[in-house]
Design an enzyme around this catalytic site. Structure first.
Site, mmCIF file in Angstrom:
data_model
loop_
_atom_site.group_PDB
_atom_site.id
_atom_site.type_symbol
_atom_site.label_atom_id
_atom_site.label_comp_id
_atom_site.label_asym_id
_atom_site.label_seq_id
_atom_site.Cartn_x
_atom_site.Cartn_y
_atom_site.Cartn_z
ATOM 1 N N ASP A 153 0.851 -1.177 0.000
ATOM 2 C CA ASP A 153 0.000 0.000 0.000
ATOM 3 C C ASP A 153 0.903 1.249 0.000
ATOM 4 O O ASP A 153 1.833 1.332 -0.798
ATOM 5 C CB ASP A 153 -0.952 -0.040 1.202
ATOM 6 N N TYR A 212 -3.465 10.917 1.310
ATOM 7 C CA TYR A 212 -4.022 10.838 -0.034
ATOM 8 C C TYR A 212 -4.012 12.206 -0.709
ATOM 9 O O TYR A 212 -3.733 12.316 -1.912
ATOM 10 C CB TYR A 212 -5.454 10.286 0.015
ATOM 11 N N HIS A 246 -4.666 -7.933 0.075
ATOM 12 C CA HIS A 246 -3.966 -6.673 0.270
ATOM 13 C C HIS A 246 -3.140 -6.633 1.550
ATOM 14 O O HIS A 246 -2.052 -6.050 1.569
ATOM 15 C CB HIS A 246 -5.001 -5.542 0.290
#
Length: 408
Positions: free
Chosen positions: A180, A314, A373
């Site tokens: 990630d 983000y 993930h």
């Protein structure tokens, strides 16, 4: 050099009391008939989890387990242009004196908790495989680390924090593992601090680009002539599905994280739904237990900076533009140190192998039959096995850290 302080998780009683009050006052939305997961997290799941959180889940029990299992510390790390941040981390040493220093870097919606199952495996000493000294950082704004207070805290700054932490711990040379955001951060570490300090990196979340005639002519021609395998096509279909139906969270956190933050900071049930959706959707049919989910989410709820702080990465990485943020994962960034890749079929982004060649000096690349993930948490044996094979005797990255090959 900054001082290391031992750390134990100890959530104030007032915080626990406030959580119980908020859970008691929850107001849940209605739900369409036969909605399933199509519209988001099913109402029945949230009702069950909220009831457990309010009436059965024992945070003090899980808090004590984490404190007993994971040696935790904090340390002040100065960051250029951003003052000093107090950083929380796990530091579990192996009994093997020449163990390999390894930095584990999580992403969102993860935390140091992701490494819980991986740490005891990697620190095992054996004549049959290498052992590691494991450092699992809580990124700034996550878990029990202080959050940045100024804008433009980007990959360079996260990499700076990580590298300075490893140097402060006495690891002038080390290796890294990340997925990630941990992929981008460890790649940036490799770019900025390799090969002097960062000696090799490993990821379970490889980005990449399609081969072009100019950068990878043979791979480009092979793709034109032979096309993609069935497995590679399936992986790209998964990527397309994720982009089409699963990226709303990224767009919101990448454009207006403060707006979303009011809901996450005020509503534990809102936070639960926000994270639980990803725990289910991004794993490969992992059999989540309710207490696992609630511990994962509670770390966000009780985090030092509050649950809104973690999503700002983000915005910073994409400068407020989701398309630019997504492009960072496939953009080229030169690295010269050995790279290892572990591929899990349930990962949200599954590019063909040839697309990863621009990432750097790939010396290890292995595909697995299951896992998603959160590989360190879902498949700790598989991930630890890959790291042992990559850095062990006969492996392609054996002996990269001077004087620390992982064996007695």
């Amino acid at each position: 050099m900054s001082t290391e302080n031992a750390f134990q998780i100890s959530v104030p009683d007032d915080s626990l009391s406030l959580l119980r009050q908020k859970l008691a006052l929850v107001s849940l939305p209605d739900e369409l008939e036969d909605a399933g997961w199509e519209y988001g997290v099913p109402l029945a799941d949230i009702r069950r989890l909220v009831d457990r959180w309010a009436n059965g889940y024992d945070w003090r029990h899980h808090e004590a387990l984490l404190n007993a299992e994971l040696p935790q510390f904090t340390r002040d790390i100065p960051v250029d242009g951003h003052g000093t941040l107090n950083i929380h981390y796990i530091h579990k040493k192996s009994d093997t004196k020449t163990a390999i220093p390894l930095l584990f870097v999580h992403g969102w919606p993860g935390s140091f908790f992701e490494a819980r199952k991986l740490v005891p495996l990697l620190t095992q000493n054996s004549e049959h495989h290498p052992s590691f000294h494991v450092v699992a950082i809580s990124l700034p704004g996550y878990g029990f680390s202080k959050a940045p207070s100024k804008k433009r805290f980007d990959m360079d700054q996260y990499a700076e924090v990580c590298n300075k932490l490893m140097l402060a711990l006495g690891y002038d040379e080390y290796v890294t593992q990340g997925g990630d955001w941990g992929f981008l951060i460890t790649r940036k570490i490799a770019h900025l601090y390799g090969p002097r300090h960062s000696k090799a990196w490993h990821t379970n979340f490889p980005g990449g680009q399609p081969p072009s005639l100019f950068t990878q002519p043979l791979d480009f021609l092979s793709m034109l002539i032979n096309g993609l395998t069935a497995k590679e096509k399936e992986g790209l279909q998964r990527v397309q599905h994720f982009i089409a139906t699963g990226c709303g969270y990224s767009a919101e956190q990448g454009t207006k994280p403060q707006t979303l933050g009011y809901s996450l900071a005020d509503s534990p049930v809102g936070l639960l739904a926000w994270i639980y959706e990803k725990l289910v959707a991004w794993t490969d049919q992992y059999p989540w237990k309710d207490d696992e989910v609630l511990t994962w989410v509670s770390i966000y709820w009780f985090s030092r900076a509050g649950p809104a702080a973690a999503g700002r990465i983000y915005f910073e990485v994409g400068e407020g533009e989701p398309a630019k943020q997504m492009a960072r994962f496939s953009a080229h960034e030169s690295t010269s140190i050995p790279l290892g890749i572990s591929r899990f079929p349930g990962e949200i982004v599954c590019f063909p192998k040839s697309w990863s060649k621009n990432l750097g000096k790939i010396v290890f690349d292995r595909e697995h039959d299951g896992g998603g993930h959160f590989a360190a948490y879902e498949k700790p044996e598989a991930l630890s096995g890959d790291l042992r094979d990559m850095f062990g005797q006969g492996g392609p990255a054996f002996g990269v850290v001077k004087g620390r090959n992982g064996y007695d």
